[in-house]
Scaffold this active site. Sequence first.
Site: not given
Ligand SMILES: [Zn+2]
Length: 365
Positions: A61, A63, A178, A211, A240, A243, A264, A301
Site C-alpha cells: 500500500h 502512492h 482500490k 481504505h 490501515h 489504526d 500506518h 502508505d
Molecule cells: Zn493510501
Amino acid sequence: MTTRREFLKRTGATGITLALSNSVDGASEAARLYAPPSGVGAAQTVLGALDVSELGFTLTHEHIANAPDVLKRWPKAWGGRAGLIAKAVDRLKVIKAAGISTVVDLTPYDVGRDIRFLEEVSRKSGMNMIASTGQRFFPPQSRHVSMPARTIAGLAEYFMKEIDRGIDGTGIKAGVIKIGIIAGRPTSLEEVGLRAAARASKATGVPIRIHTDSAHRAGESDAVILEDEGVNPARVSFDHSDDSGDMDYFLGLARRGYFLSMDHVHRGLRAGAKPSFERRAECIKRIVDAGFGDKLFLSSDSEFGGSLLPEETRDWRENIDPPEGMLFSVRRLLPRLGELGVSSKHIHVMTVENPKAFFRRSAAA
Ligand SMILES: [Zn+2]
C-alpha cells in the site's frame, strides 16, 4: 512452429517481461500476446504479466503514481518532469537495493494517477509495480468518470476496462482495485463504489484493497456489503487496520478470511498517537501468535512525490510519512518485530508469501 504453450514454458512470464522491458510498447504488447488468458495465475504489473514467484518482498500500500501531481504545484522543484523522473528512479533504486522488489501503487484515477510516470519509473529503476483501478472517495467531478456513469454497473465496467484493456488508453493494466471508505460505515455513494469493486473483482479475479477507518471497525460494516455481493474474503484486504489496536477486531476479520494491512505503523511514532508504535507492533506479534500471520501485510502508505520535494516546499503530508519513507518496514518495523520474537519465517510470510497469494490473478468467480 512454436506453439504458444511451448513459448510460455520456455520463457515464463518473467522472461518475457525482462526481454522486452527496454521497450515500453513491447512490454505491454508481450503481456497481451503471451500472458495466460486474461492473466490468470500471474500478477499484473505496469510492465505486463509477471509470474508471482518474481514479486519478492512487496510493499502492498503505497502512492507513487501521483508524484507528477505534486510537480504541478511546484513546477520548478525538480527541473520539470525529466528531473522528477530521474530523482524518483534514484530513490527507487535505493529502495530496491534494500531488498524491496515490488511496490503496489494504490492511487486511482481520482487522486492524480499518472500511469505513464509509473511505467517509466518502474522500467528505469527495475522496481516491479502494480497499478490500481477503483476510486478513493467520491469526488464531485472527474474528467474520467461522469456522474451518470456512477451506477454500480457503470463503475464496475470502468474498473474492468482498466483491468482488461488498460488505463487511460495506454494498454497498461491495473492489477488491483482500490476503494476508499472514509468513516466507520460507507455513505450511499461509497457503497456504490464498494459494490462495483466487488463485482469487478469477481468478474476479473483481481483483488480489492479498501481504505478503512479501522478505529471505528469499518472492516466489519464493509464486510456485510462484500458478503452480500458474494466476494471471497481471501480476495480483500482492509488497509490501515493497525489504526485499530483492538485484537477482537483483528481476529474476528482474520477468522472470516480477510487480510489486514498494517501500513500506518509509523503514525504511532508521533507523540501521543494512539495506538502507539509499540502497541501496533505488539498487535502484529499477537496476530501472528494467534496463527493469522498468513493474513497480514506490512507497508508504509507513503506519499512518494512529497518525499522527493526540496526541503522548502514540503507540505503537511511529508510530516505524517515516516522519515524513512518506503524503507520504514525494513529499517524500523521489521527490527522491532524481530525483537518481539516474530520469526524470520513469519516475516517472509507477511512480506513475500501473502502478496504472492493475494496479487495472483484468480479465475473469475
Ligand atoms: Zn493510501
